[in-house]
Write a protein that holds these residues in place. Structure first.
Motif, PDB file in Angstrom:
ATOM      1  N   LYS A 602       0.875  -1.049  -0.003  1.00 56.53           N
ATOM      2  CA  LYS A 602       0.010   0.112   0.129  1.00 56.53           C
ATOM      3  C   LYS A 602       0.890   1.135   0.081  1.00 56.53           C
ATOM      4  CE  LYS A 602      -3.925  -2.214   1.920  1.00 56.53           C
ATOM      5  NZ  LYS A 602      -5.220  -2.001   2.379  1.00 56.53           N
ATOM      6  N   ILE A 604       0.862   5.426   1.509  1.00 54.24           N
ATOM      7  CA  ILE A 604       0.200   6.160   2.109  1.00 54.24           C
ATOM      8  C   ILE A 604       0.008   7.591   0.978  1.00 54.24           C
ATOM      9  CG2 ILE A 604       0.730   8.127   4.051  1.00 54.24           C
ATOM     10  CD1 ILE A 604       2.616   5.783   5.157  1.00 54.24           C
ATOM     11  N   LYS A 648       9.007   0.034   4.499  1.00 54.35           N
ATOM     12  CA  LYS A 648       8.321   0.041   5.579  1.00 54.35           C
ATOM     13  C   LYS A 648       7.309  -1.384   5.386  1.00 54.35           C
ATOM     14  CE  LYS A 648       7.718   4.636   7.222  1.00 54.35           C
ATOM     15  NZ  LYS A 648       8.665   5.409   5.852  1.00 54.35           N
ATOM     16  N   LEU A 651       2.433  -3.588   8.846  1.00 51.71           N
ATOM     17  CA  LEU A 651       2.260  -4.332  10.138  1.00 51.71           C
ATOM     18  C   LEU A 651       0.927  -4.476  10.590  1.00 51.71           C
ATOM     19  CD1 LEU A 651       5.425  -2.789  11.957  1.00 51.71           C
ATOM     20  CD2 LEU A 651       5.088  -5.371  11.503  1.00 51.71           C
TER      21      LEU A 651
ATOM     22  N   ALA B 548       6.366   9.545   7.478  1.00 48.41           N
ATOM     23  CA  ALA B 548       5.532   8.737   7.044  1.00 48.41           C
ATOM     24  C   ALA B 548       5.361   7.459   7.594  1.00 48.41           C
ATOM     25  CB  ALA B 548       6.066   8.286   5.362  1.00 48.41           C
ATOM     26  N   GLY B 549       4.016   6.902   8.024  1.00 51.43           N
ATOM     27  CA  GLY B 549       3.760   5.697   8.690  1.00 51.43           C
ATOM     28  C   GLY B 549       3.714   5.977  10.053  1.00 51.43           C
ATOM     29  N   LEU B 575       5.163   0.271  18.029  1.00 51.51           N
ATOM     30  CA  LEU B 575       4.121   0.484  16.963  1.00 51.51           C
ATOM     31  C   LEU B 575       2.975   1.023  17.826  1.00 51.51           C
ATOM     32  CD1 LEU B 575       4.540  -2.831  15.309  1.00 51.51           C
ATOM     33  CD2 LEU B 575       5.304  -0.738  14.443  1.00 51.51           C
ATOM     34  N   ASP B 577      -1.291   1.800  18.163  1.00 48.40           N
ATOM     35  CA  ASP B 577      -2.770   1.301  17.450  1.00 48.40           C
ATOM     36  C   ASP B 577      -3.328   2.741  17.560  1.00 48.40           C
ATOM     37  OD1 ASP B 577      -5.031   0.601  16.767  1.00 48.40           O
ATOM     38  OD2 ASP B 577      -4.804  -1.391  17.980  1.00 48.40           O
ATOM     39  N   THR B 578      -3.350   3.466  16.472  1.00 48.33           N
ATOM     40  CA  THR B 578      -4.195   4.573  16.289  1.00 48.33           C
ATOM     41  C   THR B 578      -5.709   4.628  16.205  1.00 48.33           C
ATOM     42  OG1 THR B 578      -3.862   4.795  13.918  1.00 48.33           O
ATOM     43  CG2 THR B 578      -2.177   5.898  15.371  1.00 48.33           C
ATOM     44  N   SER B 579      -6.193   3.130  16.327  1.00 46.85           N
ATOM     45  CA  SER B 579      -7.582   2.956  16.215  1.00 46.85           C
ATOM     46  C   SER B 579      -8.139   3.016  17.667  1.00 46.85           C
ATOM     47  CB  SER B 579      -7.758   1.955  15.342  1.00 46.85           C
ATOM     48  OG  SER B 579      -7.543   0.495  16.409  1.00 46.85           O
ATOM     49  N   LYS B 648       6.003   4.985  15.241  1.00 49.37           N
ATOM     50  CA  LYS B 648       5.616   4.109  14.242  1.00 49.37           C
ATOM     51  C   LYS B 648       4.035   3.929  14.543  1.00 49.37           C
ATOM     52  CE  LYS B 648       9.606   2.199  12.541  1.00 49.37           C
ATOM     53  NZ  LYS B 648      10.477   2.543  13.583  1.00 49.37           N
ATOM     54  N   GLU B 649       3.198   3.689  13.440  1.00 53.63           N
ATOM     55  CA  GLU B 649       1.910   3.171  13.543  1.00 53.63           C
ATOM     56  C   GLU B 649       1.568   1.784  13.194  1.00 53.63           C
ATOM     57  OE1 GLU B 649      -2.296   5.069  11.955  1.00 53.63           O
ATOM     58  OE2 GLU B 649      -0.618   5.755  10.932  1.00 53.63           O
ATOM     59  N   LEU B 650       0.897   1.103  13.670  1.00 58.51           N
ATOM     60  CA  LEU B 650       0.498  -0.234  13.427  1.00 58.51           C
ATOM     61  C   LEU B 650      -0.611  -0.103  12.235  1.00 58.51           C
ATOM     62  CD1 LEU B 650       0.791  -2.867  14.677  1.00 58.51           C
ATOM     63  CD2 LEU B 650      -1.243  -2.649  15.878  1.00 58.51           C
ATOM     64  N   LEU B 651      -0.298   0.049  11.020  1.00 59.10           N
ATOM     65  CA  LEU B 651      -1.125   0.057   9.779  1.00 59.10           C
ATOM     66  C   LEU B 651      -1.968  -1.244   9.690  1.00 59.10           C
ATOM     67  CD1 LEU B 651       1.733   2.265   8.116  1.00 59.10           C
ATOM     68  CD2 LEU B 651      -0.663   2.980   8.374  1.00 59.10           C
ATOM     69  N   LYS B 652      -3.426  -0.797   9.329  1.00 60.48           N
ATOM     70  CA  LYS B 652      -3.914  -2.118   9.310  1.00 60.48           C
ATOM     71  C   LYS B 652      -4.488  -1.860   7.923  1.00 60.48           C
ATOM     72  CE  LYS B 652      -5.375  -2.188  14.168  1.00 60.48           C
ATOM     73  NZ  LYS B 652      -6.227  -1.997  15.023  1.00 60.48           N
ATOM     74  N   ASP B 653      -4.854  -3.181   7.409  1.00 60.89           N
ATOM     75  CA  ASP B 653      -5.539  -3.218   6.138  1.00 60.89           C
ATOM     76  C   ASP B 653      -6.828  -2.407   5.954  1.00 60.89           C
ATOM     77  OD1 ASP B 653      -3.953  -4.706   4.547  1.00 60.89           O
ATOM     78  OD2 ASP B 653      -4.640  -6.565   5.202  1.00 60.89           O
TER      79      ASP B 653
END
Lengths: 653, 653
Positions: A602, A604, A648, A651, B548-549, B575, B577-579, B648-653
């Protein structure tokens, strides 16, 4: 140490190896066709737009052939030394008369520039005749002598001609008379190591013991208290050459403590690796197991904690130095091409002594990635600094990233890397096989035809492969006698499903120190070796702050990178999905045929971002993308742009 | 521009403001109790373990009171200037006799050190008497004069005493006679801007036009071709002071092009912001809308593209300079405390001219974050450089990160920041209110009691709040007349649900340029203002490669950071979790009472990693963790360790 078990392996003489490899020939052919002629023009200051080398001009002045002033840096003579060394290796492959005539002309010139007592150094001869040996810290006299010595030994080995060697023997004799522990001699050592390994090479051709004794002296004296360099600068004759040395820290040149106490790699990375080479040489020659342990400790410190995935070293742009364990920033590092060459030379020596394939794993990594990223596919452009992440807009002069160049440069004022690359490519053959009286170690998967003597046997080898684009090779071996030969085939750390067929029949080899060992009397036999080395995601030790949460892509020894030309701008915003296996794709037209890697991920997105906001509570969106990676060594061969090795990771929970 | 609409707002005189704020008093009380006395010891070289200042000693030598050599840097006199300025502001709040006597002693000393023609500068008087004004590039004479001038104006405003002011008027007259466009005058300008804004201040107290004319001259002349600095160094008298200036790029000092053509912020960040302050002043005084537009363009370039989330500037450690749009590395930046002070001063001027709250948003960000991170809670330790990410092990001398200090330092050889922090804290009152004849702008939420004249009205204000720990404030306003007053209450960019009660009744205010406007005749009225400013995740423009991220945490104006002491080592492996909404938690014992923020996330674990492997195909595991963040301004007040703003962000699908 000099038991049969520890008899040092030797490289096969370069004359006996003919490389004809799809991957490497695109570089090695450059040496004779482009680099040597181009560097000849450079040495003569004939290339428009490139910084003048002044190098041959300095020798002409020192030889009394013309008048004028010394030009260039204090170590400028090394340019011609490395050129001659590259020429020597090139002549091993093909005894080109006109090239040899050019070299002989230069050798005559050097001899003319030599002082009566044997001394050679145009800077001190022309510019500072009274200051010989008064500034070992910065003067680079012993460093320069070392490169000339290496060239002379190489030229003698290539041509059998003694003139250059004899000149350099006179110089080496002067050095041995000048430095040593005896009273009346100077108790100093070089500010930039190099002479030590060169004196060992001179010993190897002359068998004259004093040369390795002096090499050992330089190593043993180094780091004793009070520090020679700090004392030297208190003397009246001391004349500062480089402003940045006005405050001198001995650790910069590995002279902070005696070498046997040095267990971590410190200071200037090129100085360090050249010294470690000599330490390995001396450890072997003097059967000094303690010193060998020090070498192992330094090697492990580098490869376990201070080396980039590309086999490059030197985390700090400032002073081009090692920093601390796991400090591996990707966009501000130095990672000098020469330092990777130094690492490869150190690894080759360790492999010769210990017969462990793990050293070759790193040698291969340094050669396939950083050596090659150092040179453009046109043979005329070079990287000194090899970052793993480049955003060209931010590589500005007069900033912390001023040392990072987003494109390869034509030549450099301090031109150590280009000729060092040339001599390394021209001597690539030394890494392929290592042999003792009855064993042949096959280290690198590079197509070649080779003939050599193994004690009383004459052996013919032919290796055919398309590595690294595929992972099979066919080794044909002919011997005129049916005595036993042991073949040791390196099983690289990345190989999976390693298989051997001998004359079509599967063979289960015993494994020793990372090599598949095959005993036999090979009269006319064919081995087919295959393994798998699929493109993979690779992770760094979590202690490497710069790579946390990131993945790199490797296939075999090749590290991959993303380029802007394939992936659009802002590579930092790309997140790779490591749960989906990357796909390989052979592109025949690209870089003369290359396996590229496609991954999913993906990006950003900046699409919905208000351009007037630098910071905002609304999260940027993610877009699905396909990611394309190419081998790192080929980066910046199409157009200037961003480049990135550590991607990156997406995760997930 | 000088229409009623554009009449410039003024700060309330510092004498009239009494700050009694929970958050700020822990710093402002330090000024009088710790910093001023401590700096007095520093100025007298009485602090063991701190680099000697030499400052007062130089003045004593120049005054003929003792003999000896000049010590310290060429701009060393500014240490005492900034100390005097801080003392002046402190005296506004509390006319302390013994402190005033100390200041008067110094002022007498300065007057004694003044040359007959008015010149003051101990470096040139003691060390280089023949070289006055011959090295504007590096000599810092005009810069030093500027700081002395600012101090003299402040001292006059605080005490009414003229001696220092009169000394400085003589010096300013000499400067006006020396520099200017007229024939026979020097057509130069300062290598480090500062005199320009100081001359405007002198104009404001004297109403003597020539001072702003000379300030304008310095601005107008700057960047004309041929470049003054490049020409100057060709002259015989030119004597290099700083090695790093041996190759001088005019862009470093914003002299590469005329100032009206400068639309992006370039070069040394402190020089730049001090110049922008003067440009805003001159734009206003000369009703120069074109110049005001240039100021707006420079401001926008900084805050939209070149400013850290902490309100700090200067992305390059080398030359302490701006680099390029969106280039905001977090661990190698300079982000000098003084540059953030300069940005706040620039923003204050822009707010006075344009009446837009967006300028105060940035002023507040710079003050609450970078100004305060510059000083330890003990008032005795200071950061010069304010990185957003620190891994102490990697901040080594003689590396690319040598400028980054992992702990606050006692004092510095070049000691601009500590006294600059002191004078800023001591003059904090100037930022709280801005007024014209009938309008009171309430900018910062800092508890205070203030009395002042608004044309013929006498007004008493009392503001009470526990901001930033909560977001309510009570404003009591008394006026002796019932003429109309307009209250303009700043609605900060982070405020949600902004509500006003007047005497207990809800009030729906009109909004103008980011202020809630309330007209009324306030005889004795109470306003209760409340808004919400919950802790939030903040994102950077995706073009900022370094962020970024990643996400940062902010609550109101406060940027938060993670420290090793709360979160363990290796913050790069965290990481967030921004949710999951971050939770606020008031900790009474910590830093005298602070709101910390707790978030959820994961950590890249090194537990199963083979420590001998630097790179490996097995992905490190993730562990669930709780993350604790504290305000950035308080970092490194407990123990040395890692610190991180962008997580760092825990980037989710």
């Amino acid at each position: 140490m000099k038991t049969a078990r520890y008899e040092k392996l030797e490289s096969v003489p370069l004359q006996n190896i003919n490389i004809n490899d799809t991957f490497w020939n695109s570089y090695t052919r450059l040496v004779k066709e482009v680099i040597i002629p181009y560097q000849w023009q450079i040495l003569n200051d004939n290339v428009e737009g490139a910084a003048p080398s002044h190098c041959l001009n300095n020798f002409r002045i020192a030889a009394g052939e013309k008048t004028g002033e010394f030009g260039g840096a204090v170590f400028q003579d090394t340019d011609v030394a490395k050129w001659l060394e590259a020429v020597a290796y090139a002549l091993c492959e093909d005894r080109d008369e006109s090239l040899e005539a050019l070299a002989d002309y230069v050798i005559d010139l050097i001899a003319k520039a030599q002082c009566e007592d044997g001394y050679i150094n145009t800077y001190f001869t022309i510019k500072e005749p009274g200051l010989r040996w008064t500034n070992l810290t910065e003067g680079h006299e012993l460093y320069t002598a070392g490169h000339l010595l290496e060239a002379a030994v190489a030229y003698y080995n290539a041509t059998g001609k003694r003139k250059f060697l004899d000149s350099m023997i006179r110089f080496a004799d002067l050095i041995c008379d000048t430095f040593g522990k005896e009273q009346g001699k100077k108790h100093g050592y070089p500010g930039h190591q190099e002479i030590e390994l060169a004196l060992v090479k001179l010993y190897e051709v002359t068998k004259e013991r004093k040369y390795i004794d002096t090499a050992k002296y330089f190593l043993d004296e180094r780091g004793n208290m009070p520090n020679y360099f700090l004392e030297e600068r208190k003397t009246k004759q001391y004349k500062l050459i480089f402003q940045e040395f006005s405050k001198y820290e001995p650790i910069y040149s590995q002279s902070h403590i005696p070498i046997r106490q040095q267990l971590t790699a410190e200071g200037h990375a090129v100085r360090a690796t050249y010294m470690y080479c000599a330490m390995a040489d001396i450890a072997y020659e003097y059967e000094d197991l303690e010193l060998l342990k020090v070498c192992e400790s330094l090697w492990n410190n580098i490869v376990d904690k201070r080396m980039y995935i590309t086999g490059s070293i030197g985390s700090s742009g400032y002073l081009e130095r090692f920093t601390t364990d796991y400090d591996l920033p990707n966009d501000s590092n130095y990672s000098e091409t020469c330092a990777s060459i130094g690492l490869a030379l150190f690894g080759l020596r360790m492999a010769k002594i210990t017969r462990q394939s793990k050293y070759i794993d790193i040698v291969e990594r340094a050669l396939y990635n950083t050596l090659l990223s150092g040179i453009g596919l046109n043979g005329k452009e070079f990287f000194y600094v090899n970052p793993l992440e480049v955003w060209p807009d931010s590589c500005l002069p007069d900033t912390s990233k001023a040392h990072v160049k987003p494109v390869r440069q034509k030549w450099f004022g301090v031109a150590c890397c280009p000729p060092n690359i040339a001599r390394t490519l021209a001597s690539l053959g030394q890494y392929i096989y290592l042999v003792d009286k009855e064993t042949i170690y096959v280290n690198l998967f590079i197509s070649n035809n080779t003939t050599f003597k193994l004690e009383d046997k004459s052996v013919k080898l032919s290796l055919k492969t398309n590595f690294p684009n595929n992972n099979n090779f066919k080794l044909n071996i002919n011997s005129n006698k049916d005595n036993k030969i042991t073949l040791a085939l390196r099983i690289p750390d990345y190989a999976e499903n390693y298989k051997i067929l001998i004359n079509g029949e599967p063979f289960a080899a015993g494994i020793e120190k990372g090599y598949a060992m095959i005993d036999g009397s090979f009269i006319d036999d064919t081995l087919e070796v295959s393994f798998e080395a699929p493109a993979k995601f690779i992770y760094a030790n979590p202690k490497v702050r710069a790579d946390a949460g990131k993945a790199a892509i490797m296939k075999g020894p090749l590290v991959y990178c993303l380029e802007e030309v394939d992936n659009g701008e802002n590579l930092s915003g790309i997140l790779v999905d490591t749960s989906i296996k990357p796909k390989e794709h052979f592109e025949e037209e690209l870089f003369g045929g290359v396996t590229t890697v496609i991954a999913k991920g993906k990006r950003i997105s900046g699409k919905n971002w208000d351009t007037h906001r630098l910071y905002c509570e609304h999260k940027p969106k993610l877009e699905e993308i396909t990611i394309k990676a190419i081998p790192y060594c080929y980066w910046c061969n199409r157009k200037q742009g961003e480049m990135l090795v550590w991607i990156k990771e997406l995760l997930k929970d």
